[in-house]
Design a protein around this motif. Structure first.
Motif, short mmCIF file in Angstrom:
data_model
loop_
_atom_site.label_atom_id
_atom_site.label_comp_id
_atom_site.label_asym_id
_atom_site.label_seq_id
_atom_site.Cartn_x
_atom_site.Cartn_y
_atom_site.Cartn_z
N ARG A 162 81.94 12.51 54.24
CA ARG A 162 80.91 12.25 55.22
C ARG A 162 79.53 12.62 54.70
O ARG A 162 79.39 13.46 53.82
CB ARG A 162 81.19 13.02 56.51
CG ARG A 162 82.46 12.55 57.21
CD ARG A 162 82.74 13.31 58.48
NE ARG A 162 83.93 12.79 59.16
CZ ARG A 162 84.40 13.26 60.29
NH1 ARG A 162 83.78 14.29 60.88
NH2 ARG A 162 85.47 12.72 60.85
N GLY A 163 78.53 11.95 55.29
CA GLY A 163 77.18 12.25 54.86
C GLY A 163 76.17 11.49 55.69
O GLY A 163 76.47 10.99 56.77
N THR A 164 74.95 11.37 55.12
CA THR A 164 73.85 10.73 55.81
C THR A 164 73.28 9.62 54.93
O THR A 164 73.10 9.81 53.71
CB THR A 164 72.73 11.75 56.11
OG1 THR A 164 73.27 12.83 56.89
CG2 THR A 164 71.59 11.09 56.87
N VAL A 165 73.02 8.46 55.51
CA VAL A 165 72.46 7.32 54.76
C VAL A 165 71.01 7.63 54.41
O VAL A 165 70.20 7.94 55.30
CB VAL A 165 72.55 6.03 55.60
CG1 VAL A 165 71.89 4.88 54.85
CG2 VAL A 165 73.99 5.71 55.94
N ASP A 186 77.74 15.59 52.69
CA ASP A 186 77.66 16.93 53.27
C ASP A 186 78.13 17.99 52.28
O ASP A 186 77.76 19.16 52.40
CB ASP A 186 78.52 17.00 54.55
CG ASP A 186 78.02 16.07 55.64
OD1 ASP A 186 76.81 15.72 55.62
OD2 ASP A 186 78.83 15.68 56.51
N GLU A 187 78.96 17.60 51.34
CA GLU A 187 79.49 18.51 50.34
C GLU A 187 79.24 17.92 48.94
O GLU A 187 79.01 16.71 48.81
CB GLU A 187 81.00 18.71 50.55
CG GLU A 187 81.34 19.31 51.91
CD GLU A 187 82.84 19.44 52.10
OE1 GLU A 187 83.46 20.22 51.35
OE2 GLU A 187 83.39 18.74 52.97
N ASP A 226 83.61 21.42 59.47
CA ASP A 226 83.67 22.83 59.11
C ASP A 226 84.81 23.03 58.13
O ASP A 226 85.99 22.83 58.48
CB ASP A 226 83.90 23.68 60.36
CG ASP A 226 83.89 25.18 60.04
OD1 ASP A 226 83.77 25.53 58.85
OD2 ASP A 226 84.02 25.98 61.00
N PRO A 227 84.54 23.37 56.89
CA PRO A 227 85.61 23.51 55.89
C PRO A 227 86.57 24.63 56.22
O PRO A 227 87.66 24.69 55.65
CB PRO A 227 84.83 23.80 54.59
CG PRO A 227 83.54 24.39 55.03
CD PRO A 227 83.21 23.68 56.33
N PHE A 228 86.22 25.56 57.14
CA PHE A 228 87.10 26.67 57.49
C PHE A 228 87.78 26.49 58.84
O PHE A 228 88.40 27.42 59.35
CB PHE A 228 86.29 27.98 57.50
CG PHE A 228 85.56 28.24 56.21
CD1 PHE A 228 86.24 28.63 55.06
CD2 PHE A 228 84.18 28.05 56.15
CE1 PHE A 228 85.53 28.86 53.89
CE2 PHE A 228 83.49 28.27 54.97
CZ PHE A 228 84.16 28.66 53.83
#
Length: 233
Positions: A162-165, A186-187, A226-228
């Motif tokens: 996931r991310g932002t254009v 995002d990562e 949230d990776p956790f």
């Protein structure tokens, strides 16, 4: 019947033949006359290991002896020499020294209208074909707003990229042209920082940027994961 395979060679001919080893040399010459065009009385026969040899391994000089007496081996060369070529046509069929040659200079050939060159010019063939500019790929409308959240297609099950254009449009890389979408992940799952081959299209941290084709991007309400979230407390 015991047979041997020989290459029969004369000034005008070369062929592969099979002969009976019991055949007398006198009869062998009779078989060679229609093959080589050399009369029986003018034939001189010898066996060579190959065409490059200068010295024969055997000279077939006794017409009463059978061919097998000279112990020929398969695929040796039986050379037939014409001892009186002036009385026959031996060598005249392959001698091109007396043939008048028709020659044209490049300038004379260029003005002829019955040549291959003239045909190609008239019909625009080969190097005379009309040059056409390559057709650029059509620009396809892309409804991917810059700043929208997105998810990039992944081949790894369960992985959400996931991310932002951050960019939509043509680029200087890719070779085939067309539209590209620049995404800030995002990562750190990307390949760049928004620049490729020295040209900057958008700005982000290293390894967070990626460029993909529009059909690999899905725009929607994709919150930052949230990776956790799955870890037990």
């Amino acid at each position: 019947m015991s047979l041997v395979t020989l290459f029969v060679s004369s000034l005008d001919t070369r062929s592969e033949r099979r002969f009976d080893l019991q055949l007398p040399i006198s009869q062998l010459k009779g078989k060679l006359e229609p093959i080589t065009g050399i009369p029986v009385g003018n034939q001189q026969l010898a066996i060579y290991n190959n065409d490059a040899d200068i010295q024969p391994t055997r000279v077939l000089d006794d017409d009463q002896r059978p061919l097998g007496f000279y112990s020929p081996a398969d695929f040796q060369v039986l050379k037939v020499v014409d001892t009186n070529p002036s009385a026959t046509f031996t060598g005249q069929l392959t001698d091109l020294s007396g043939v008048e040659k028709f020659e044209l200079s490049d300038e004379q050939y260029a003005v002829r209208q019955d040549s291959v060159l003239a045909y190609k010019q008239r019909h625009k063939v080969g190097r005379f074909a009309e040059k056409t500019e390559p057709t650029p790929p059509p620009t396809i409308g892309v409804n991917i707003p810059i700043g929208s959240r997105c998810e990039v297609e992944s081949t790894e099950p369960g992985l959400h990229k996931r991310g932002t254009v951050r960019f939509v449009g043509p680029t200087d890389f890719g070779g085939t042209g067309g539209m590209w979408v620049g995404v800030e992940y995002d990562e750190p799952m990307g390949k760049n920082d928004g620049s490729v081959q020295g040209k900057r299209y958008f700005t982000c941290a290293p390894k967070f940027g990626v460029f993909v084709r529009p059909d690999k991007v899905m725009v929607g309400d994709f919150p930052v994961e949230d990776p956790f979230a799955d870890e037990e407390m």
